[in-house]
Design a protein around this motif. Sequence first.
Motif, PDB file in Angstrom:
ATOM      1  N   GLU A  52      -1.378  12.074 -24.185  1.00  0.00           N
ATOM      2  CA  GLU A  52      -0.838  11.227 -24.433  1.00  0.00           C
ATOM      3  C   GLU A  52      -0.326   9.696 -25.362  1.00  0.00           C
ATOM      4  O   GLU A  52      -0.237   9.763 -26.411  1.00  0.00           O
ATOM      5  CB  GLU A  52       0.350  11.301 -23.466  1.00  0.00           C
ATOM      6  CG  GLU A  52       0.972  12.603 -23.552  1.00  0.00           C
ATOM      7  CD  GLU A  52       1.392  12.643 -22.859  1.00  0.00           C
ATOM      8  OE1 GLU A  52       2.665  11.998 -21.288  1.00  0.00           O
ATOM      9  OE2 GLU A  52       2.024  13.936 -21.458  1.00  0.00           O
ATOM     10  N   ILE A  55      -2.259  10.247 -28.928  1.00  0.00           N
ATOM     11  CA  ILE A  55      -0.899  10.713 -30.168  1.00  0.00           C
ATOM     12  C   ILE A  55      -0.048   9.714 -30.601  1.00  0.00           C
ATOM     13  O   ILE A  55       0.237   9.797 -31.544  1.00  0.00           O
ATOM     14  CB  ILE A  55      -0.566  11.948 -29.174  1.00  0.00           C
ATOM     15  CG1 ILE A  55      -1.458  13.566 -29.711  1.00  0.00           C
ATOM     16  CG2 ILE A  55       0.268  12.958 -30.561  1.00  0.00           C
ATOM     17  CD1 ILE A  55      -1.045  14.174 -28.672  1.00  0.00           C
ATOM     18  N   ARG A  59      -0.135   8.102 -34.240  1.00  0.00           N
ATOM     19  CA  ARG A  59       1.315   9.400 -34.908  1.00  0.00           C
ATOM     20  C   ARG A  59       1.185   7.179 -35.895  1.00  0.00           C
ATOM     21  O   ARG A  59       2.240   7.049 -36.648  1.00  0.00           O
ATOM     22  CB  ARG A  59       2.229   9.324 -34.079  1.00  0.00           C
ATOM     23  CG  ARG A  59       2.571  10.466 -33.449  1.00  0.00           C
ATOM     24  CD  ARG A  59       3.282  11.096 -32.627  1.00  0.00           C
ATOM     25  NE  ARG A  59       4.954  11.305 -33.242  1.00  0.00           N
ATOM     26  CZ  ARG A  59       6.120  11.473 -32.300  1.00  0.00           C
ATOM     27  NH1 ARG A  59       5.171  11.494 -31.842  1.00  0.00           N
ATOM     28  NH2 ARG A  59       6.571  12.041 -33.058  1.00  0.00           N
ATOM     29  N   ASP A  77      -8.957  19.539 -30.541  1.00  0.00           N
ATOM     30  CA  ASP A  77      -7.881  17.986 -30.413  1.00  0.00           C
ATOM     31  C   ASP A  77      -7.300  18.351 -31.695  1.00  0.00           C
ATOM     32  O   ASP A  77      -5.991  17.689 -31.491  1.00  0.00           O
ATOM     33  CB  ASP A  77      -9.211  16.969 -31.300  1.00  0.00           C
ATOM     34  CG  ASP A  77      -9.584  16.285 -29.668  1.00  0.00           C
ATOM     35  OD1 ASP A  77      -9.413  16.882 -28.783  1.00  0.00           O
ATOM     36  OD2 ASP A  77     -10.970  16.024 -30.401  1.00  0.00           O
ATOM     37  N   LYS A  80      -4.159  19.770 -30.492  1.00  0.00           N
ATOM     38  CA  LYS A  80      -4.069  19.138 -29.106  1.00  0.00           C
ATOM     39  C   LYS A  80      -2.662  18.178 -30.119  1.00  0.00           C
ATOM     40  O   LYS A  80      -1.454  18.024 -29.205  1.00  0.00           O
ATOM     41  CB  LYS A  80      -4.330  18.182 -28.320  1.00  0.00           C
ATOM     42  CG  LYS A  80      -5.424  18.249 -27.676  1.00  0.00           C
ATOM     43  CD  LYS A  80      -6.360  17.797 -26.900  1.00  0.00           C
ATOM     44  CE  LYS A  80      -7.459  18.505 -25.344  1.00  0.00           C
ATOM     45  NZ  LYS A  80      -8.463  17.928 -25.610  1.00  0.00           N
ATOM     46  N   ILE A  81      -2.944  17.651 -31.194  1.00  0.00           N
ATOM     47  CA  ILE A  81      -2.258  17.217 -31.656  1.00  0.00           C
ATOM     48  C   ILE A  81      -0.977  17.361 -32.133  1.00  0.00           C
ATOM     49  O   ILE A  81      -0.091  17.322 -31.740  1.00  0.00           O
ATOM     50  CB  ILE A  81      -3.021  16.212 -33.102  1.00  0.00           C
ATOM     51  CG1 ILE A  81      -4.028  15.414 -32.263  1.00  0.00           C
ATOM     52  CG2 ILE A  81      -1.911  15.447 -34.476  1.00  0.00           C
ATOM     53  CD1 ILE A  81      -4.605  14.617 -32.947  1.00  0.00           C
ATOM     54  N   GLY A  84       1.556  18.103 -29.934  1.00  0.00           N
ATOM     55  CA  GLY A  84       2.138  16.591 -29.604  1.00  0.00           C
ATOM     56  C   GLY A  84       2.676  15.842 -30.695  1.00  0.00           C
ATOM     57  O   GLY A  84       3.517  14.538 -30.410  1.00  0.00           O
ATOM     58  N   ILE A  85       3.054  16.524 -31.441  1.00  0.00           N
ATOM     59  CA  ILE A  85       3.798  16.079 -32.833  1.00  0.00           C
ATOM     60  C   ILE A  85       5.340  16.308 -33.488  1.00  0.00           C
ATOM     61  O   ILE A  85       5.129  18.344 -33.089  1.00  0.00           O
ATOM     62  CB  ILE A  85       2.546  15.270 -33.839  1.00  0.00           C
ATOM     63  CG1 ILE A  85       2.571  16.763 -34.760  1.00  0.00           C
ATOM     64  CG2 ILE A  85       1.796  14.429 -33.577  1.00  0.00           C
ATOM     65  CD1 ILE A  85       1.597  16.923 -35.927  1.00  0.00           C
TER      66      ILE A  85
END
Lengths: 458, 458
Positions: A52, A55, A59, A77, A80-81, A84-85
């Motif tokens: 978290e 990220i 950003r 990875d 995961k990103i 998370g966006i």
Amino acid sequence: MENEKKLGSIVSEVLNLLEDKKYIQAREALLANNEVEIAEIIEELMEELGMEKTIILFRTLPKDVSVEVFAYLPLDDQVKIINGITDREIQYILDELSFDDMIDVLDELPANLVDKILEKTPREERKLINTFLNYPDTCAGSLMTPDYISLQKDMTVAEALAYIKKEGMDSETIYTCYVKESGRKLQGIISLRTLVISEGDEIISNLMREDFVCVNVFDDQEEVSEVFKKYGFLAIPVVDRENRLVGIITFDDILDVIEEETTEDFERMAGVMDSTDKEYLDISVWKHVLNRLPWLFVLMCSYVITGGIIRTFEDGLAKVICLVAYMPMLMGTGGNSGSQSATLVIRGMALNEIELKDAGRVIWKELRVSFVIGIALSSLNFARICWLDGEGPIVAATVCISMIVIVVAAKSIGSMLPMLAKKVGIDPALMANPMIASLTDMVSVVTYFTMARVILGI
Amino acid sequence: MENEKKLGSIVSEVLNLLEDKKYIQAREALLANNEVEIAEIIEELMEELGMEKTIILFRTLPKDVSVEVFAYLPLDDQVKIINGITDREIQYILDELSFDDMIDVLDELPANLVDKILEKTPREERKLINTFLNYPDTCAGSLMTPDYISLQKDMTVAEALAYIKKEGMDSETIYTCYVKESGRKLQGIISLRTLVISEGDEIISNLMREDFVCVNVFDDQEEVSEVFKKYGFLAIPVVDRENRLVGIITFDDILDVIEEETTEDFERMAGVMDSTDKEYLDISVWKHVLNRLPWLFVLMCSYVITGGIIRTFEDGLAKVICLVAYMPMLMGTGGNSGSQSATLVIRGMALNEIELKDAGRVIWKELRVSFVIGIALSSLNFARICWLDGEGPIVAATVCISMIVIVVAAKSIGSMLPMLAKKVGIDPALMANPMIASLTDMVSVVTYFTMARVILGI
């Protein structure tokens, strides 16, 4: 090494800044590096900070930097990103990624998320993406990109260069260009080098090479990497069954394939069945167990046979118990001799230095090599057993004659089994060390105790 | 596969033609293929026909083809050809070869022949050649070429392209160009892609990248290949201690390095010390013996210790002789478990997935994995020993408890020893299978007999 240290100090600097909530300074510290390095730092932060917080930092990067950094991150990875966006950020990144990188990311996402992402994509491109997503994971199709430069054969060099100048921005490579005839069939290839050193009014069809090498979209990635190694290409065209050009594969993707295939060979040779492309530390304990237990179990079963053989000699063995002390040496040396030969032959076949038709020459060489090695090791042992261990010369002779037979047998098995495996279509790497060691252990035990029975009458 | 078959049929066709003394037709049959394929055919013919007859055929090839074919041949065949052709032919081939290929060939020739060849070379070039010949075999300097495109920072794009058009023919690559400041210091790099898609009146210094990555001339080739894998470069600049540009390395040379390094790792892991880069079949029996005997000898010595341990348990062992039957299984499973872990850790370190600071996480993972595997294998064994072998539960318990301890110990040793080796600066690959197996064999024997003494009172 220096590079690693430098990276480590930047990571701890960024960590400290983030702890003090100095986001802007942390961003500046990141941006002082190039994109490949930023990707490495982000990777480290993912481990240290968790997803978290990393990220949030990701950003804050300028959009164009963030896309490039994203492209250099490992696949897990990236996923995961993506998770998370926001959808808009996803859309931006995917639009800017090169086509083959985008396909790799989409391939890892759950189907409903892919559908959602593709909703806003134009119908033609969506169709293309779906075709690419459907290629099996290890075939040429899964490595290729449709973003290549396509020239007309009646163009002049000047026209071609003007066209490349206009279109080159979106193409994966502009260093090799492709000329298609009607029906999308590939007709010729021409390098940017040829274009740049030729006169502006020359016609493409007079300059292009028509004896190009191409691969089929369903060819295995290992074959593709062989072609790259053989010719030293920058890019290779990929055609479908009807010989139509469907994409190209560039050399940077092949470096990954070579690494993957090498890892697979190493793992198979050590009796590990790896079904994931995750890193060691990211694989769960249960998955590690599943990757390793089956082979250990199969090999253990082979020792049931070896054990059974020993049991038939038990009574005699109890009488000359000193023989037991030399068992590990004979078995170990047999295993090591066999795996030396197996490794050399497996590697030789992988590099196409040894072919099946060479079997006779290989076994002839191994027989001579193993005989010399067997004699050498035995002589040393004979002296050791008589003088150091104080055993009689008959026990020493039993051990030493066994040693010669075992080394010769082990090297013969070690060299021939991988070739036999290839002959019947099994990966030779599977026949390596653990498998050879189990087999040579059986041979060692039988040889040793038979010799003991003949010579010592146990 | 198909390719191999096709090649085989051409080779036999050429052989037949040569047998009938149809040299012209043999030449035509050869020339129907591209240069890479002709090189492969020549390589086969060298084996089948011998050197002399093959060289006669080689000499019938058109000059420009023969140079290209020569460049694709393996180094030892190149040397054979050099020894079999006239000085004038040698001169022609070496003049036409790219600089780095020429250095590789000269490096293999005897010094007096090199001197003779270099006699006619201009003094400046001879000096350069001698500098290159003196770089150690596995460093960046031995891979590089001085034939690169050098641009001035105040050139316009149009001027640069005109310069490349004029000079590009002799350069190893034109896809990356280099900008030097006074004193030969590298100042920036610019790709041909950037040049081609930029406007003709733009100035190089505004377009070039100044945050380039470069390697030092004495960097190890393995480090250079890591940089290539990381960045996906086509070429990388090589600088000396004073940061002056001395040459470039292109990606096709790196493919060979990756192959070489992988082979070295495989061989070290199997206990083979290969000091040549010759192919398996070309290495003499004596050289094979020398490559393999030292490790076998070292490992054999470790079994002197294992044997010694067994001797101290001899009397007890004679009383419960059935224990001997389970020795190979325990030792074998220990060895296999250890080499699985060692291979995964060695490979993980080679790919930079595992670093020294991860030692704690690795051992924690291995402990859990090995405990689960130990329990699983032991349960199966307990049942087998009691029911199939008909031994009592106390013997079975001795074997099974030993099994758990041995698997856990073997996996700990297997995972930690390579990391320890790296820590003290030894190649981790040397710590692989044979070394681990010897160590785990000792551990297995001690564990097993100690358990037997405690549980069975032997």
